[in-house]
Design an enzyme around this catalytic site. Sequence first.
Site, PDB file in Angstrom:
ATOM      1  N   CYS A   6     -41.733 -42.088  37.895  1.00 50.18           N
ATOM      2  CA  CYS A   6     -42.282 -42.161  36.301  1.00 50.18           C
ATOM      3  C   CYS A   6     -41.546 -41.344  35.200  1.00 50.18           C
ATOM      4  CB  CYS A   6     -43.907 -41.787  36.329  1.00 50.18           C
ATOM      5  SG  CYS A   6     -44.397 -41.966  37.773  1.00 50.18           S
ATOM      6  N   CYS A  45     -39.025 -43.270  32.513  1.00 45.96           N
ATOM      7  CA  CYS A  45     -39.613 -43.854  31.440  1.00 45.96           C
ATOM      8  C   CYS A  45     -40.538 -42.987  30.358  1.00 45.96           C
ATOM      9  CB  CYS A  45     -40.303 -45.204  31.761  1.00 45.96           C
ATOM     10  SG  CYS A  45     -39.279 -46.223  32.424  1.00 45.96           S
ATOM     11  N   HIS A  46     -41.433 -42.149  31.199  1.00 42.63           N
ATOM     12  CA  HIS A  46     -42.340 -41.536  30.480  1.00 42.63           C
ATOM     13  C   HIS A  46     -42.061 -40.143  30.194  1.00 42.63           C
ATOM     14  CE1 HIS A  46     -45.001 -44.775  31.271  1.00 42.63           C
ATOM     15  NE2 HIS A  46     -44.617 -44.990  32.385  1.00 42.63           N
ATOM     16  N   MET A  51     -43.822 -52.034  32.765  1.00 42.14           N
ATOM     17  CA  MET A  51     -44.179 -50.963  33.825  1.00 42.14           C
ATOM     18  C   MET A  51     -44.069 -51.830  35.235  1.00 42.14           C
ATOM     19  SD  MET A  51     -45.724 -48.291  34.845  1.00 42.14           S
ATOM     20  CE  MET A  51     -46.399 -47.625  36.328  1.00 42.14           C
ATOM     21  N   HIS A  97     -31.912 -45.099  23.742  1.00 38.54           N
ATOM     22  CA  HIS A  97     -31.690 -45.467  25.248  1.00 38.54           C
ATOM     23  C   HIS A  97     -30.506 -46.065  25.623  1.00 38.54           C
ATOM     24  CE1 HIS A  97     -33.473 -45.782  29.249  1.00 38.54           C
ATOM     25  NE2 HIS A  97     -33.104 -47.136  29.342  1.00 38.54           N
ATOM     26  N   HIS A 149     -33.472 -53.762  25.115  1.00 34.42           N
ATOM     27  CA  HIS A 149     -32.697 -53.157  26.144  1.00 34.42           C
ATOM     28  C   HIS A 149     -31.433 -53.922  26.197  1.00 34.42           C
ATOM     29  CE1 HIS A 149     -32.012 -51.526  30.185  1.00 34.42           C
ATOM     30  NE2 HIS A 149     -32.935 -50.446  29.872  1.00 34.42           N
TER      31      HIS A 149
END
Length: 814
Positions: free
Chosen positions: A330, A333-334, A371, A612, A654
């Site tokens: 996790c 991404c978070h 997700m 990113h 992305h």
Amino acid sequence: MKRGFLKRSLQGATFLTAIASMLLVIGLVEVEAAPKPLTCSISPADGTTEVGVLIRFSGMTTGGSGQKTYSWDFSDGAGVPATAIDNNVDVTYSTAGGPFAVLLDVTDRNGDTANCSTTVTVTDRGTPATGEKLYLENCRMCHGLEAVGGFAQRDIRTAGATRISGAITRRADMNFLGTRANPLTAAEIDSIAAYLDTLPRGTDDIPRRGDLVVGEDQFRKSCTYCHSFGGTPIEPPRPGPDLMGVATNFSDAFLGAWVGFPTEMIDAGAYQGPLDPYRMPDLGHSDINAWDIAQFMLEQDGMGPMVDSDPVVLTPAEFEASRQDYFNLCAGCHGLFRTGATGPDIGALRSAQIGTDGLGAILYYGTPAGMGNFGQTGIMTQEQITNMAAYLQLPPPDAPPLEFPQIVNSWDLVIPVANRPTAPEHSRNWENYTGVILRDAGQVAIFDGDTNEEIVRLSTGFAVHILRSSSSGRYYYAIGRDGLVTMIDLWTTVPTIVANVKGCHDARSVDASKFPGFEDTYIIEGCYWPPQYVVYDGLTLKPKQKVDLPLVDIDGLPLIENRVASIVASHNDPVWVVSQKEAGFVSIVDYSDPLGLDFPMVANIPTAKFLHDGGFDNTGNYFLVAANASNLMVVVDLVTQSLAATIPTGLVPHPGRGVNWLDPVYGWVNATSHIGEGKVTVYGADPVGRPDVAWQIVREITLPSSGSLFIKSHPNSPWVLVDMTLSATGFDKDICAISKASGALDRCFTVATNGKAVHFEFNIDGSEVMVSDWDPDGAVIVLDSTTLTEVRRFTGLPTPTGKFNVFNTAHDIY
Ligand code: DHE
């Protein structure tokens, strides 16, 4: 005087009418009121029918007198009356076409005549075959595959066309078949009836009553992230509507079909409400589970708002296991502290709002926004999910630092430079090697692109993420998610690990110094945690310096974490370009210190938050990086070290390192695909040659699905290739090709068999391109880069993801 004669004579002659009136008045003739003129019309006007299907025409008249005779003519179209000539006539046509003329002559008792006409269009008779297709598209969701019941609980195999069209008109939950933009036509209904007629007898296995306990359990596990059921709304809201009142608006049959077959229901036009931001996903419920859920929803609707489940209480061991799961699955991404970046904020407060059930549902099924569906794919067990739903509602634990002495201690020089070959020990074309990341195995497999052999498989860091090449190409540097950098020498007989070092607890990026004079001199490793980067000697990985990142963002706000995302090595200056994810700065790290001791950030260029992945334009003077949670591509001018533009390309861009090519209309362009929507956005990238479109969106190309991770090309390929790895709508095995010549989507096709199609890499001359089939039993599929046909497939590879050709990676060719 005959009455008939007088009447005929009276028609159309005012003078004679006047005489006749006088004669009537003086009693010389039999008294009769003057008839109105005879007229006729035909019903239906401009009708439709099918070949071989009776259509009834009715002749209607006004005026005239007495019995009328009707003379029909259907010769245009060769319609044949099936009954005796009358004012009603049933006709069949043997050929499709039209509109054909329908002619009618009417004669009344007095011999007066009228004629009228209309048209009829004749379509081919619906066949059972067309009916089957229509049934499957429109009816089977509610009535079941064999039409013996389904959610609607009605065996409709004997329903004729009339009953079907009656039901469409009468039943509120079937109305959409007649009211949507392309309603079922009479001919189509006839085809469906013809198909139903052919079906054998069968039995419906959906129970008459749903199991409410199962329905509730399934509802909590699968529906609660997107939908609340009464209660206090949360902000930002859940993606789907609140379900309180669902019983008023929908029947159980409709709800069952909606839960079981949402995609088909949407395609059939059944749901009239807004579908944004995400369409109702198909979660793969069995018919019986869908029925249980539908019944539960109706029951709950009568009872009032639904109460969320309590989180489980974690033992210390379970807490530690969840902490590790969070880090592995996790945090990328978070964020380690859950404040959000590529994924949203899931801190303890927000997690408590989403609730135990909602968190469980999203962990199991994922979302179309990207997700992962960790439960469905077996990445997490139900127990891990239950514990994670509790863990997320607790405050995040502290994360340890990694200081310079610890980094130095981790350094392992496996083969000193003096013991390495001074020339390649083999005759292979090592510049055409391609390293393939075997992610979950923590390995890199190296393939010879000339001989198509796998030469070696080497163990690297945990969940190894990417490879980068040294500027000469001789060395690969692998970066593991655990922060371990592994250096691989390609000149030895088989590629060999010569050094490794760990500068971070968590990392995704590494790159070499590429400016002339600094070839293979330095390496930079960017950390996800701690917030730092580390520079190493390029030949030994001996740590040289650790530099802390500022914990403040572009708005001057303090941060608790700030991760290094993408790093590129400039070919035009002795600098690395470093993306600070949370802070939103693109930093220029200078490695030109003559003493080789200091590697400072000489510029911090404010751009946009949550940076990113990214790469260069055609000249290498611009760095284009996704600020993906800001839905922007950021363009940094590396010459002036300033922000050149931000481009709102779409939801969660992305690109990977992205792609640049010469567009026939717009000159040099770059492009990105998106995780959050099915779109490739192309923008002008030539401020010198085409300033009119520089950093402007010039094309938007729709893909069949969201969930794309990578877009790539090679100067020698006519295609720009794009994957849809995180597609939640069934396109995760497919890739799409955009034509550079036309700028249009040319084709999408399935390449992966076992897992998800992900990431592209070309060989040295761009004649072939590799795509990964990302699965525990995965493969790398090699396509001809012009015809896009498969030329070979390397199977038996555990979880292949990124692929990096030595020459292309060293020279940033994409
Ligand atoms: Fe990646 C590149 C971060 C998930 C495969 N990935 C990158 C880069 C970053 C990054 C910062 C750019 C490195 C550079 O250019 O210096 N990736 C992250 C994440 O934070 C994220 C979203 C979640 C995580 O926990 O890691 C994530 N990435 C993935 C995957 O799930 C992928 C598909 C498989 C995996 O390894 O986990 C994946 N990422 C890749 C690949 C690249 C990459 C193949 C390099 C693309 C290229 O062509 O350069």
